[in-house]
Design an enzyme around this catalytic site. Sequence first.
Site, PDB file in Angstrom:
ATOM      1  N   TYR A 151       9.412  -0.691   0.117  1.00  0.00           N
ATOM      2  CA  TYR A 151       8.751   0.533   0.436  1.00  0.00           C
ATOM      3  C   TYR A 151       9.354   1.768  -0.358  1.00  0.00           C
ATOM      4  O   TYR A 151       8.628   2.489  -0.996  1.00  0.00           O
ATOM      5  CB  TYR A 151       8.437   0.789   1.579  1.00  0.00           C
ATOM      6  CG  TYR A 151       7.601   2.060   2.077  1.00  0.00           C
ATOM      7  CD1 TYR A 151       6.169   2.030   1.806  1.00  0.00           C
ATOM      8  CD2 TYR A 151       7.854   3.026   2.688  1.00  0.00           C
ATOM      9  CE1 TYR A 151       5.338   2.939   1.962  1.00  0.00           C
ATOM     10  CE2 TYR A 151       7.066   3.865   3.129  1.00  0.00           C
ATOM     11  CZ  TYR A 151       5.709   3.800   2.864  1.00  0.00           C
ATOM     12  OH  TYR A 151       4.778   5.266   3.108  1.00  0.00           O
ATOM     13  N   GLU A 153      11.938   2.230  -2.578  1.00  0.00           N
ATOM     14  CA  GLU A 153      11.830   2.277  -4.021  1.00  0.00           C
ATOM     15  C   GLU A 153      10.740   2.085  -4.851  1.00  0.00           C
ATOM     16  O   GLU A 153      10.480   2.515  -5.826  1.00  0.00           O
ATOM     17  CB  GLU A 153      12.896   1.025  -4.518  1.00  0.00           C
ATOM     18  CG  GLU A 153      14.321   1.087  -3.951  1.00  0.00           C
ATOM     19  CD  GLU A 153      15.050   2.385  -4.640  1.00  0.00           C
ATOM     20  OE1 GLU A 153      14.512   3.050  -5.413  1.00  0.00           O
ATOM     21  OE2 GLU A 153      16.128   2.415  -4.106  1.00  0.00           O
ATOM     22  N   LYS A 155       7.712   3.727  -4.005  1.00  0.00           N
ATOM     23  CA  LYS A 155       7.578   5.067  -3.750  1.00  0.00           C
ATOM     24  C   LYS A 155       8.374   6.033  -4.701  1.00  0.00           C
ATOM     25  O   LYS A 155       7.821   6.849  -5.344  1.00  0.00           O
ATOM     26  CB  LYS A 155       7.601   5.736  -2.297  1.00  0.00           C
ATOM     27  CG  LYS A 155       6.437   5.174  -1.255  1.00  0.00           C
ATOM     28  CD  LYS A 155       5.238   5.705  -2.009  1.00  0.00           C
ATOM     29  CE  LYS A 155       4.075   5.181  -0.744  1.00  0.00           C
ATOM     30  NZ  LYS A 155       2.810   5.500  -1.402  1.00  0.00           N
ATOM     31  N   ARG A 192       5.294   1.410  14.163  1.00  0.00           N
ATOM     32  CA  ARG A 192       5.775   2.723  14.064  1.00  0.00           C
ATOM     33  C   ARG A 192       5.828   3.175  15.598  1.00  0.00           C
ATOM     34  O   ARG A 192       5.084   2.547  16.414  1.00  0.00           O
ATOM     35  CB  ARG A 192       4.883   3.562  13.173  1.00  0.00           C
ATOM     36  CG  ARG A 192       5.037   3.285  11.970  1.00  0.00           C
ATOM     37  CD  ARG A 192       4.005   4.380  10.873  1.00  0.00           C
ATOM     38  NE  ARG A 192       3.027   3.579  10.728  1.00  0.00           N
ATOM     39  CZ  ARG A 192       2.117   3.901   9.704  1.00  0.00           C
ATOM     40  NH1 ARG A 192       2.432   4.798   8.958  1.00  0.00           N
ATOM     41  NH2 ARG A 192       0.958   3.330   9.511  1.00  0.00           N
ATOM     42  N   ASP A 212      19.894   3.729  20.645  1.00  0.00           N
ATOM     43  CA  ASP A 212      20.140   4.786  21.729  1.00  0.00           C
ATOM     44  C   ASP A 212      18.957   5.826  21.736  1.00  0.00           C
ATOM     45  O   ASP A 212      18.939   6.762  22.711  1.00  0.00           O
ATOM     46  CB  ASP A 212      21.487   5.341  21.509  1.00  0.00           C
ATOM     47  CG  ASP A 212      21.831   6.326  20.551  1.00  0.00           C
ATOM     48  OD1 ASP A 212      20.805   6.532  19.677  1.00  0.00           O
ATOM     49  OD2 ASP A 212      22.599   6.599  20.405  1.00  0.00           O
ATOM     50  N   ARG A 281      15.377  13.133  10.619  1.00  0.00           N
ATOM     51  CA  ARG A 281      14.191  13.414   9.544  1.00  0.00           C
ATOM     52  C   ARG A 281      13.515  14.657  10.049  1.00  0.00           C
ATOM     53  O   ARG A 281      12.981  14.821  11.059  1.00  0.00           O
ATOM     54  CB  ARG A 281      13.054  12.368   9.758  1.00  0.00           C
ATOM     55  CG  ARG A 281      11.934  12.186   8.984  1.00  0.00           C
ATOM     56  CD  ARG A 281      12.203  12.152   7.604  1.00  0.00           C
ATOM     57  NE  ARG A 281      12.173  10.523   6.915  1.00  0.00           N
ATOM     58  CZ  ARG A 281      13.226   9.933   6.592  1.00  0.00           C
ATOM     59  NH1 ARG A 281      14.397  10.741   6.353  1.00  0.00           N
ATOM     60  NH2 ARG A 281      13.319   8.820   6.180  1.00  0.00           N
TER      61      ARG A 281
END
Length: 317
Positions: A151, A153, A155, A192, A212, A281
Amino acid sequence: MPEREIHRAVVTGGAGFVGSHLCDRLRDTGVRVVCVDNFLTGSVDNVAHLADDPGFELLERDVTEPFDVAGPVDVVFHLASPASPHDYARHPLATLKAGAHGTLHGLELAGRKDARFLLASTSEVYGDPLEHPQVESYWGNVNPIGPRSQYDEAKRFAEALTATHRAHLGFDTTIVRLFNTYGPRMRPLDGRAVPTFVSQALAGRPITVAGDGQQTRSLCYVDDTVAGIMAAARAGHPGPINIGNPAELTILELAGRVRELCGSTAPTVFVPRPGDDPDLRRPDITLAGSALGWAPVVDLDKGLTATIDWFAATHGR
């Protein structure tokens, strides 16, 4: 470059989660839509409510093969690709082909129609980032042969292909990098965090948190994501442009919010963390604000509540 008027658009992957919401927004604004999908991960159910709309056309096509659309087109939105970890693990070659062949065929269609081409890329091009928050000039930290590489690479190659067509062939293109979109029409088992936690909480099952739970995500409600995509399609900026919500939270915090909003008392169970799962993120959306006049407006609790209500109505408790 002047703002482009959009009268008719092609949406590849238009029966998918984000693609179907984009089709809705386009039709709401009077744009005629050609939805192209092979239903590998999308569903006709996502666009069934548009079936009798004379301004909507559904074409079952695999964009990894050459395809064409009759009539004029103003914008080609390329969203076709498996996008969840479960999907691109099951369909690795199809994912790579969607990024490579699918992007090329979408660009070729845009070239024939003198249309703008919008590539829906992803925050995954940043990999497990060493810079935080992620700004568009950051090149990323990506494992090119890891478990998520098909996914990531795909994109990254799609971005290179799009940028090359713009720089060397004069194509009118733009690239948006989408960050962790969520909302109604996600599939319960797509892997997800949001649909997984919501499905588990509504069913009273233990909520499974990877590792965690201290890894972070920045969740953007689908209506906000689609508004950003629309703004980028009309603007003249080539991108890449981050489209996401900079409100960052840990996965463990997300599990707690979902549990509370669902009224669940289910326990949290910690499970092994997937390989190459990013630690951090969060998008820097300064460019989206200045170039597009865009920023997200839906806060997390409102978006999660709408998502939970849809899951409860569609899939039951």
